[in-house]
Design an enzyme around this catalytic site. Sequence first.
Site, PDB file in Angstrom:
ATOM      1  N   ARG A  29     -38.652   0.032  -4.483  1.00 18.10           N
ATOM      2  CA  ARG A  29     -39.941  -0.650  -4.500  1.00 18.10           C
ATOM      3  C   ARG A  29     -40.731  -0.093  -5.689  1.00 18.10           C
ATOM      4  NH1 ARG A  29     -45.021  -0.227  -0.342  1.00 18.10           N
ATOM      5  NH2 ARG A  29     -46.157  -1.927  -1.286  1.00 18.10           N
TER       6      ARG A  29
ATOM      7  N   LEU B 288     -52.571  -7.758   6.962  1.00 13.85           N
ATOM      8  CA  LEU B 288     -53.673  -6.909   7.407  1.00 13.85           C
ATOM      9  C   LEU B 288     -53.124  -5.588   7.933  1.00 13.85           C
ATOM     10  CD1 LEU B 288     -55.683  -9.649   9.414  1.00 13.85           C
ATOM     11  CD2 LEU B 288     -55.814  -9.113   6.970  1.00 13.85           C
ATOM     12  N   GLY B 289     -53.192  -4.564   7.093  1.00 18.34           N
ATOM     13  CA  GLY B 289     -52.717  -3.230   7.498  1.00 18.34           C
ATOM     14  C   GLY B 289     -53.737  -2.206   7.056  1.00 18.34           C
ATOM     15  N   ASN B 290     -53.252  -1.023   6.683  1.00 12.89           N
ATOM     16  CA  ASN B 290     -54.163  -0.025   6.109  1.00 12.89           C
ATOM     17  C   ASN B 290     -54.752  -0.548   4.821  1.00 12.89           C
ATOM     18  OD1 ASN B 290     -54.697   2.373   7.391  1.00 12.89           O
ATOM     19  ND2 ASN B 290     -52.574   3.035   7.151  1.00 12.89           N
TER      20      ASN B 290
ATOM     21  N   ARG C 164     -60.602   1.350   1.656  1.00 10.26           N
ATOM     22  CA  ARG C 164     -60.996   0.748   0.370  1.00 10.26           C
ATOM     23  C   ARG C 164     -62.117  -0.267   0.576  1.00 10.26           C
ATOM     24  NH1 ARG C 164     -55.136  -0.836  -0.859  1.00 10.26           N
ATOM     25  NH2 ARG C 164     -54.153   1.167  -1.277  1.00 10.26           N
TER      26      ARG C 164
ATOM     27  N   GLU D  51     -40.497  -5.894   4.385  1.00 10.37           N
ATOM     28  CA  GLU D  51     -40.371  -5.704   2.939  1.00 10.37           C
ATOM     29  C   GLU D  51     -39.026  -5.083   2.581  1.00 10.37           C
ATOM     30  OE1 GLU D  51     -44.498  -4.316   1.345  1.00 10.37           O
ATOM     31  OE2 GLU D  51     -44.517  -4.096   3.502  1.00 10.37           O
TER      32      GLU D  51
HETATM   33  P1  ADP Z   1     -49.773   0.316   5.903  1.00 11.68           P
HETATM   34  O1  ADP Z   1     -50.676  -0.481   5.017  1.00 11.68           O
HETATM   35  O2  ADP Z   1     -49.975   1.786   5.813  1.00 11.68           O
HETATM   36  O3  ADP Z   1     -48.326  -0.121   5.854  1.00 11.68           O
HETATM   37  P2  ADP Z   1     -49.751  -0.855   8.566  1.00 11.68           P
HETATM   38  O4  ADP Z   1     -49.325  -2.216   8.142  1.00 11.68           O
HETATM   39  O5  ADP Z   1     -48.787  -0.035   9.337  1.00 11.68           O
HETATM   40  O6  ADP Z   1     -50.318  -0.022   7.351  1.00 11.68           O
HETATM   41  O7  ADP Z   1     -51.089  -1.034   9.431  1.00 11.68           O
HETATM   42  C1  ADP Z   1     -51.790   0.057   9.912  1.00 11.68           C
HETATM   43  C2  ADP Z   1     -53.006  -0.457  10.660  1.00 11.68           C
HETATM   44  O8  ADP Z   1     -52.578  -1.265  11.753  1.00 11.68           O
HETATM   45  C3  ADP Z   1     -53.879   0.640  11.238  1.00 11.68           C
HETATM   46  O9  ADP Z   1     -55.238   0.416  10.905  1.00 11.68           O
HETATM   47  C4  ADP Z   1     -53.707   0.483  12.728  1.00 11.68           C
HETATM   48  O10 ADP Z   1     -54.857   0.775  13.416  1.00 11.68           O
HETATM   49  C5  ADP Z   1     -53.419  -1.001  12.866  1.00 11.68           C
HETATM   50  N1  ADP Z   1     -52.790  -1.270  14.161  1.00 11.68           N
HETATM   51  C6  ADP Z   1     -51.550  -0.970  14.577  1.00 11.68           C
HETATM   52  N2  ADP Z   1     -51.384  -1.355  15.882  1.00 11.68           N
HETATM   53  C7  ADP Z   1     -52.568  -1.903  16.267  1.00 11.68           C
HETATM   54  C8  ADP Z   1     -53.049  -2.484  17.481  1.00 11.68           C
HETATM   55  N3  ADP Z   1     -52.285  -2.575  18.567  1.00 11.68           N
HETATM   56  N4  ADP Z   1     -54.331  -2.924  17.499  1.00 11.68           N
HETATM   57  C9  ADP Z   1     -55.116  -2.857  16.425  1.00 11.68           C
HETATM   58  N5  ADP Z   1     -54.725  -2.323  15.244  1.00 11.68           N
HETATM   59  C10 ADP Z   1     -53.468  -1.855  15.168  1.00 11.68           C
END
Ligand code: ADP
Length: 396
Positions: free
Chosen positions: A90, A207-209, A239, A382
């Site tokens: 990656r 929608l993640g970190n 961010r 990914e």
């Molecule tokens: P990254 O961008 O590090 O790959 P991820 O895609 O793993 O991140 O997403 C992490 C986010 O997902 C965190 O903010 C976490 O709180 C959120 N998350 C994971 N499980 C849940 C859930 N059951 N409810 C709400 N948010 C969640």
Amino acid sequence: MKILVINAGSSSLKYQFMDSDSGEVFAKGLCERIGIDGKLTHKVPGRDDVKNDIAMPTHNEAIQAVLDIMVDPQKGVIASTDEIDAVGHRVLHGGAAFTESCIIDDKCIEAIKKCIPLGPLHNPANLMGIEACQKIMPKTPQVAVFDTAFHMTMPPKAYIYAIPYEYYEKDDVRRYGFHGTSHRYVSARAVDMLGNPAHSKIICCHLGNGSSLSACIDGKCADTSMGLGPLAGFPMGTRSGDVDATILEYLMGRYGYDIKEMLNILNKKSGVLGISGVSSDFRDLDDAAAKGNERAQLALDKFIYEVKKFIGAYTTAMGGVDAIVFTAGIGENSIDMREKICEGLECIGVKLDKEKNNVRGKEVDVSAADSKVKVFVIPTNEELMIAMDTASLAKN
Ligand code: ADP
């Protein structure tokens, strides 16, 4: 083919060893604290996790540790490293030069190096991973898969910034976008779930970190929310997303911050963490908001509001939308977040089925039967995308 997928960071390295045809994961893990002391976590499905302290002064020792444990008679999954058909890396920033994945040769390495000013934190780390693999496995084909490549189909009106044109021409300042491998995977799955129509308009919500949205027309990216770097778009865990640049001058003047300190605030201390003062993790925010913490609720409201605005903007920019996809940690797992984001989107033909939406981490259509716009939950993969690209390039 059996592919080793590598995601090298500056002090960490994630790996996954998998079958590019079936998607089966044989082993995966993480090297941490590279350059400090060194920690390896190795996971094989159906077995206990292995955690080892191994000296990792550089990425070379980290890659060697990964290969050693993969061929270990007890903890490993292969008899010899010859069983690794190819390695897929990656790479964060491919600039405008890379519109797709490529076999790593001297020309490719030069081009990745040229993109270091655009991805100053990630590209050097990605290169360390590549160079370590080249050194240790010189005969194994290596492939680079770029986070930016999928977005290179954006038209100029989407990628140009409204600043003097010379900065685009001379300095490559433009929107690039990130999470491209994820957007490519989920948008292709969505086209499939729509029944492979000749034309499609899809909005992917990763929608993640870190979070970004993309607008995809006929399977190709037409716009995305991140920009020259991954700070742009809507608020994320830490961010800020897009901010008025005047804020930088104002705060730097008031507090004497230099640009590095200011960007550190925008990258690490902002987003939902900055608003709430509680956490960057959405589960913590949900808990705090449920206990009456108003700033945690405000952070969640702001996130939902800004995502909705991007969905609205992309819907009008594309002249409609056939499907909205939710993916990554929050998109795949937060039932509540999906419901809140879709609330009020009836105006564009979105109707969620609350029963169907009661799901986590599965590929499902969660829209009501009479919803004009489909809503899909699609777990991103990914690594599989990287493995598939690597296999197809390594075969030739
Ligand atoms: P990254 O961008 O590090 O790959 P991820 O895609 O793993 O991140 O997403 C992490 C986010 O997902 C965190 O903010 C976490 O709180 C959120 N998350 C994971 N499980 C849940 C859930 N059951 N409810 C709400 N948010 C969640």
